[in-house]
Design an enzyme around this catalytic site. Structure first.
Site, PDB file in Angstrom:
ATOM      1  N   GLY A 335       0.002 -15.041 -97.652  1.00 33.59           N
ATOM      2  CA  GLY A 335      -0.331 -16.342 -98.212  1.00 33.59           C
ATOM      3  C   GLY A 335      -1.816 -16.666 -98.125  1.00 33.59           C
ATOM      4  CB  SER A 336      -3.513 -19.944 -97.936  1.00 39.70           C
ATOM      5  OG  SER A 336      -2.876 -20.437 -99.103  1.00 39.70           O
ATOM      6  CB  THR A 337      -3.780 -16.057 -93.601  1.00 40.54           C
ATOM      7  OG1 THR A 337      -2.940 -15.046 -94.147  1.00 40.54           O
ATOM      8  CG2 THR A 337      -2.939 -17.130 -92.926  1.00 40.54           C
TER       9      THR A 337
END
Length: 612
Positions: A335-337
């Protein structure tokens, strides 16, 4: 009178002559021949043994007196970086039985035992065949202390021609002493080693466990089995009839001492990490979770917690899924990591600069016939705000400026799609697709963590590279005093810029206010990704928070992953960020890292000036 005496003397002399005549008869010859024959046979036998088969008597003597004795080497200990024991070996015993000796001692034969077995089966009760054996309270006492049924003990003895069978292994010395006092024929013990894990379930997924023969079968116990095992010594000796050693003949195998392992794990931090992770998984009714703490300057793993786990001292709890080291085996879409890595890539390939403002209006955009959207219209925002607000539009526009190979190379440089090098069994490399043609939509979705998979350890390594100023250090689970120079994978100034941008995530308006730590500045990023299923994406989520602290001069990289949290609170800022905060605070305090304050902190801005 004289004539009478003379007559008697003549008679005696005549009788003596007759006796002498009888002694020299054929019987003397017969006896002589028999004695001579026996002497010849004995001499022939001795000659045969001494000349033709001179080794026969030696072999027969050796069979009765030569024995091989063992010198047991206990398995090496495993400790944490401060010397606290995580796995130790203690003396234990195996209790075994010689069924034939038991039968002989109690005057049983196979027919009697079989008759007893038939009667037992017919009546459903244990019918004793010999009062001498069964009326004794010693055998029920043996069965009770070993926690086995008396019926099962009888079945073992009933085995025809059996000479050896284990009754129980890994028995403590007090139990052995009790059994010795029973003085039961055919019952014996032998020394072996018992593996004990003082920290129980906290480290079970990392340490692993051994089997009954002290062979590593999971985790570090298996990875370093040869080093930890050592080698038993063997000697050939001569014993007298009482079993005393009277001569040492030769060394059959040299005794090799087992090695001891010092792990990089800090048990104090590990305990906090496991406790907080377990608590979060239960509160949010999640399926599982994992957490990794890395030292960004050495690559040492200070903590690697997983839940669910089990107590390796209680083998009845053993289930394969509980033993899995999820931090290295379970992959998920991050995801956004990965957004900070995309920003770093765009800066490294000079597709943007730190002061650029990107227009994300109206909060969505069509790419290749599909729509990418933000939670709301963020308007014009800079790179730091893209990370603070986790803008999919902003990071997608940066990714579309890059060639697919450039973004792939950046991800690979940060360790995605590659083995971390930690050397633990079962590690997954994740998935980083490498192909020549990418659609714009695929490139955009990859920029916010879809279409690729990674492990918790891989993401922790990527953030450690940012925290160390762009240097990659080999990851290790072993304590090291010489981490090496490290390999520079991205420019130092770019790594520091990105870390500085990530500080806004836990500030007002950021996605992870609950990740903040009093007295310390942190830099991090949330990631909440849907889980893929057949035909698309389902309703389950993975919540991830990855971060560094202190942001002014990072020491630790921590990643928290909570798998499938239930309920309305599934966002990483609510689920994973609080765990990060608790564990990072403990790690910093236990490592005596000074808080960030206006008088003592070495700020990122100062580092940026030095780097430039």
């Amino acid at each position: 009178m004289k004539r009478t005496v003379s007559k008697k003397r003549k008679v005696q002399q005549a009788q003596a002559r007759k006796v002498y005549h009888a002694f020299s008869s054929w019987r003397f010859m017969f006896v002589s021949i028999v004695v001579a024959s026996i002497a010849v046979l004995l001499i022939s036998r001795l000659a045969y043994i001494q000349v033709i088969e001179p080794e026969y008597l030696t072999e027969e003597a050796d069979k009765r007196s030569l024995r091989v004795t063992k010198s047991v080497t206990h398995r090496g200990n495993i400790s944490d970086r401060n010397g606290e024991e995580l796995a130790i070996s203690v003396p234990a015993y195996a209790i075994w039985i010689d069924p034939k000796t038991v039968k002989e001692a109690y005057a049983f034969n196979d027919e009697q035992w079989q008759a007893s077995a038939i009667e037992n089966k017919r009546t459903g009760k244990l019918k004793y065949t010999k009062k001498k054996f069964f009326e004794s309270k010693k055998w029920p006492a043996l069965a009770e202390v070993l926690d086995i049924k008396l019926e099962d003990l009888v079945k073992i003895i009933e085995r025809p021609n059996a000479r050896f069978a284990y009754l129980k292994r890994q028995v403590n010395p007090p139990v052995v002493d009790y059994i010795k006092q029973l003085r039961l024929a055919g019952i014996a013990n032998q020394l072996e080693s018992h593996r004990y894990y003082p920290t129980g379930e906290i480290n079970a997924n990392i340490i692993g466990l051994t089997d009954l023969d002290a062979q590593g079968i999971e985790g570090i116990e298996k990875t370093y089995n040869n080093f930890l095992q050592g080698q038993n010594g063997k000697k050939r000796v001569r014993k007298d009839r009482l079993g005393n050693v009277i001569d040492q003949i030769e060394v059959v195998a040299e005794k090799k001492a087992a090695g001891n392992l010092a792990l990089s794990i800090d048990q104090r931090i590990q305990a906090v990490a496991y406790s907080e992770l377990k608590r979060a998984v239960k509160i949010h009714q999640a399926t599982s979770g994992s957490l990794v703490v890395l030292d960004v300057h050495t690559g040492e793993i200070y903590a690697m917690a997983n839940y669910p786990s089990f107590n390796p001292n209680d083998r009845s709890q053993y289930q394969p899924y509980k033993l899995r080291n999820r931090a290295i085996t379970d992959t998920f879409e991050p995801g956004s990591t990965v957004k900070p890595l995309v920003v770093a890539s765009a800066l490294a390939y000079k597709k943007t600069d730190v002061d650029e403002v990107i227009n994300t209006s109206p909060g969505w955009m069509n790419i290749g016939g599909r729509r990418v959207r933000d939670g709301k219209n963020l308007g014009e925002i800079d790179l730091a705000m893209i990370l603070k607000k986790s803008s999919n539009i902003g990071v997608s526009k940066l990714a579309l400026r890059l060639k697919p190979g450039q973004l792939q190379q950046t991800f690979a440089d940060f360790g995605l799609g590659n083995d971390t090098g930690v050397g633990l069994i079962g590690e997954s490399v994740g998935r980083l697709p490498i192909r020549h043609r990418w659609s714009d939509f695929e490139l955009a979705t990859m920029s916010f963590g879809y279409g690729i998979t990674a492990t918790t350890l891989q993401i922790a390594k990527a953030y450690a590279i940012l925290g160390s100023g762009g240097k990659q250090y080999p990851l290790t689970i072993l304590k090291t005093d010489n981490p090496g120079e490290g390999e520079q994978v991205i420019p130092r100034n770019i790594a520091l810029e990105v870390v500085h941008m990530m500080e806004g995530v836990n500030e007002k308006g950021g996605t992870a206010r609950k990740a903040s730590i009093e007295g310390y500045r942190i830099a991090g990023k949330t990631g909440t990704s849907r889980k893929a299923e057949a035909g698309g994406y389902g309703d389950d989520y993975v919540s991830i928070f990855a971060g560094l602290a202190p942001a002014s001069n990072p020491r630790f990289s921590i990643v928290v992953m909570i798998n499938e949290p239930q309920g309305d609170r599934y966002y990483a800022g609510d689920v994973a960020a609080p765990v990060f905060s608790s564990v990072m605070q403990s790690a910093l305090l236990l490592s005596h890292i000074r808080p960030d304050d206006e008088h003592t902190r070495y700020t990122l801005l100062d580092q940026l000036k030095d780097a430039q």
